[in-house]
Write an enzyme that holds these catalytic residues in place. Structure first.
Site, PDB file in Angstrom:
ATOM      1  N   GLU A 154       0.815  -1.219   0.000  1.00  0.00           N
ATOM      2  CA  GLU A 154       0.000   0.000   0.000  1.00  0.00           C
ATOM      3  C   GLU A 154       0.849   1.270   0.000  1.00  0.00           C
ATOM      4  O   GLU A 154       1.481   1.590   1.013  1.00  0.00           O
ATOM      5  CB  GLU A 154      -0.883  -0.009   1.256  1.00  0.00           C
ATOM      6  CG  GLU A 154      -1.802   1.201   1.363  1.00  0.00           C
ATOM      7  CD  GLU A 154      -2.774   1.106   2.540  1.00  0.00           C
ATOM      8  OE1 GLU A 154      -2.471   0.376   3.506  1.00  0.00           O
ATOM      9  OE2 GLU A 154      -3.814   1.773   2.485  1.00  0.00           O
ATOM     10  N   GLU A 248     -12.140   1.360   5.045  1.00  0.00           N
ATOM     11  CA  GLU A 248     -11.171   1.657   6.102  1.00  0.00           C
ATOM     12  C   GLU A 248     -11.395   3.134   6.435  1.00  0.00           C
ATOM     13  O   GLU A 248     -10.822   4.016   5.789  1.00  0.00           O
ATOM     14  CB  GLU A 248      -9.747   1.404   5.633  1.00  0.00           C
ATOM     15  CG  GLU A 248      -8.737   1.590   6.770  1.00  0.00           C
ATOM     16  CD  GLU A 248      -7.305   1.497   6.285  1.00  0.00           C
ATOM     17  OE1 GLU A 248      -6.605   0.562   6.685  1.00  0.00           O
ATOM     18  OE2 GLU A 248      -6.886   2.369   5.495  1.00  0.00           O
TER      19      GLU A 248
HETATM   20  C1  LER Z   1      -2.638   3.465   6.951  1.00  0.00           C
HETATM   21  O1  LER Z   1      -2.872   4.823   6.773  1.00  0.00           O
HETATM   22  C2  LER Z   1      -3.469   2.668   6.062  1.00  0.00           C
HETATM   23  O2  LER Z   1      -4.083   3.156   5.148  1.00  0.00           O
HETATM   24  C3  LER Z   1      -3.550   1.223   6.322  1.00  0.00           C
HETATM   25  O3  LER Z   1      -4.342   0.602   5.371  1.00  0.00           O
HETATM   26  C4  LER Z   1      -2.166   0.626   6.313  1.00  0.00           C
HETATM   27  O4  LER Z   1      -1.730   0.148   7.487  1.00  0.00           O
HETATM   28 MN    MN Z   2      -5.404   1.975   3.837  1.00  0.00          MN
END
Ligand code: LER
Ligand code: MN
Length: 272
Positions: A154, A248
Site C-alpha cells: 500500500e 477503512e
Molecule cells: C494506513 O494509513 C493505512 O491506510 C492502512 O491501510 C495501512 O496500514
Molecule cells: Mn489503507
C-alpha cells in the site's frame, strides 16, 4: 464483480484509527452481514490474537469472506518496520508479516503491508530502504503464493511514509522488483492527498491494483466527504477490477452510521 468489505480492529493501541468496527469479531461479522457486505477485513495485534476456528465459523454462519488482514500492528504495537536500520528489527518485522500471511492463508485472504514499510531517514537512505523493501516484498510475495493470494503493498500519503506515495510510483516499483505475486492497495484517502486525478491513477495501476480502501476524502465513510465516486467507479470497471472495496474509515459519528453510509455508497456506484 467488485465486492464490498468493512474493517474491524482488534488492536487497542490503534483506538482512534480509521477502522469501522471495534467491538470484536462476532459483532463485526454480524453487523456486516446484516448490512449485506461481502467480507470483513481484520486488523489484529498478531496471529495469536485471532482464533482460526472462530473466524471460519463466523464466515460460514454469516456467509462472509475475509477480505484481507492488516499487518500495521507490527508497527503500532511492536514498533517494527521492514526498513528499520537494525537488521534484527527488520528480521522481526518480516517474521511478523509472514505470520500474518499465514493467518490470512487460512481464510484465503491476503496480507497488507502499509505502515510496516516504514520510512527512509538520515541513517537509511531512500535507495537502501527501497532495496530492502523490494527484497522483502519478493520473498513474502512468494510465501503468499502457496495460499493462492497475492501480497498487498500500500502506497501511503506523505505524512505516513516518504517511500512511495502514488499508484504510479507503486506500479513502477512493483514492475522493477519483478515479483509476480505482489499487488497494490489503492487507498482512496491516501490517493485523494497524493494523486492529481484518482481515476487516471487507477487506470495507470491497471492489473496491479489488487485491493481498494473505499473511503471518503476526510477518511470518513464513503458518502460522508467530497470524494467524486463516479469516475473512480468507472475507472475500476474499466481496468476489470474484481477485488474488494473495503471501508477503512473512521467510525464517525459511530460504527453503525459509518457502515450504513459505506454500503449505501457502494451499492449506488457498484450496482449488481
Ligand atoms: C494506513 O494509513 C493505512 O491506510 C492502512 O491501510 C495501512 O496500514
Ligand atoms: Mn489503507
Amino acid at each position: 464483480m467488485i465486492k464490498s468489505a468493512i474493517t474491524v480492529s482488534l488492536v487497542e493501541e490503534a483506538r482512534g484509527g480509521p477502522f469501522v468496527y471495534w467491538d470484536g469479531l462476532a459483532d463485526a461479522f454480524r453487523n456486516a452481514a446484516e448490512l449485506g457486505f461481502d467480507a470483513v477485513e481484520i486488523f489484529a495485534p498478531g496471529p495469536e490474537a485471532v482464533s482460526i476456528d472462530e473466524v471460519k465459523q463466523l464466515c460460514a454462519e454469516h456467509n462472509l469472506k475475509v477480505a484481507a488482514v492488516g499487518t500495521g500492528a507490527g508497527m503500532v504495537k511492536h514498533g517494527l518496520s521492514l526498513t528499520d536500520k537494525s537488521e534484527g528489527v527488520r528480521a522481526q518485522a518480516q517474521a511478523f508479516v509472514q505470520s500474518m500471511i499465514e493467518l490470512g492463508g487460512h481464510f484465503s485472504a491476503p496480507a497488507i503491508i502499509g505502515s510496516m514499510q516504514g520510512r527512509w531517514n538520515a541513517e537509511v537512505s531512500r535507495e537502501t530502504a527501497l532495496e530492502w523493501l523490494g527484497e522483502t516484498l519478493c520473498r513474502l510475495g512468494e510465501h503468499a503464493h502457496q495460499y493462492n493470494v497475492p501480497l498487498i503493498y500500500e502506497p501511503l500519503n506523505r505524512y505516513e511514509t516518504n517511500l512511495l506515495t502514488t499508484v504510479q510510483q507503486g506500479t513502477d516499483y512493483l514492475k522493477s522488483i519483478g515479483s509476480p505475486n505482489v499487488r497494490l492497495l489503492a487507498d482512496l484517502f491516501h490517493m485523494n492527498i497524493e494523486e492529481a486525478n484518482l481515476a487516471d491513477a487507477l487506470r495507470a495501476g491497471g492489473e496491479y491494483v489488487g485491493h481498494v480502501h473505499f473511503v471518503d476524502s476526510n477518511r470518513q465513510a464513503a458518502g460522508m466527504g467530497h470524494m467524486d465516486y463516479a469516475p473512480i467507479a468507472e475507472a475500476l470497471r474499466d481496468i476489470g477490477y474484481d477485488g474488494y472495496a473495503c471501508a477503512e474509515a473512521f467510525p464517525i459519528p459511530d460504527s453503525a452510521t459509518a457502515a450504513k453510509n459505506t454500503i449505501g455508497t457502494f451499492k449506488k456506484y457498484f450496482p449488481r
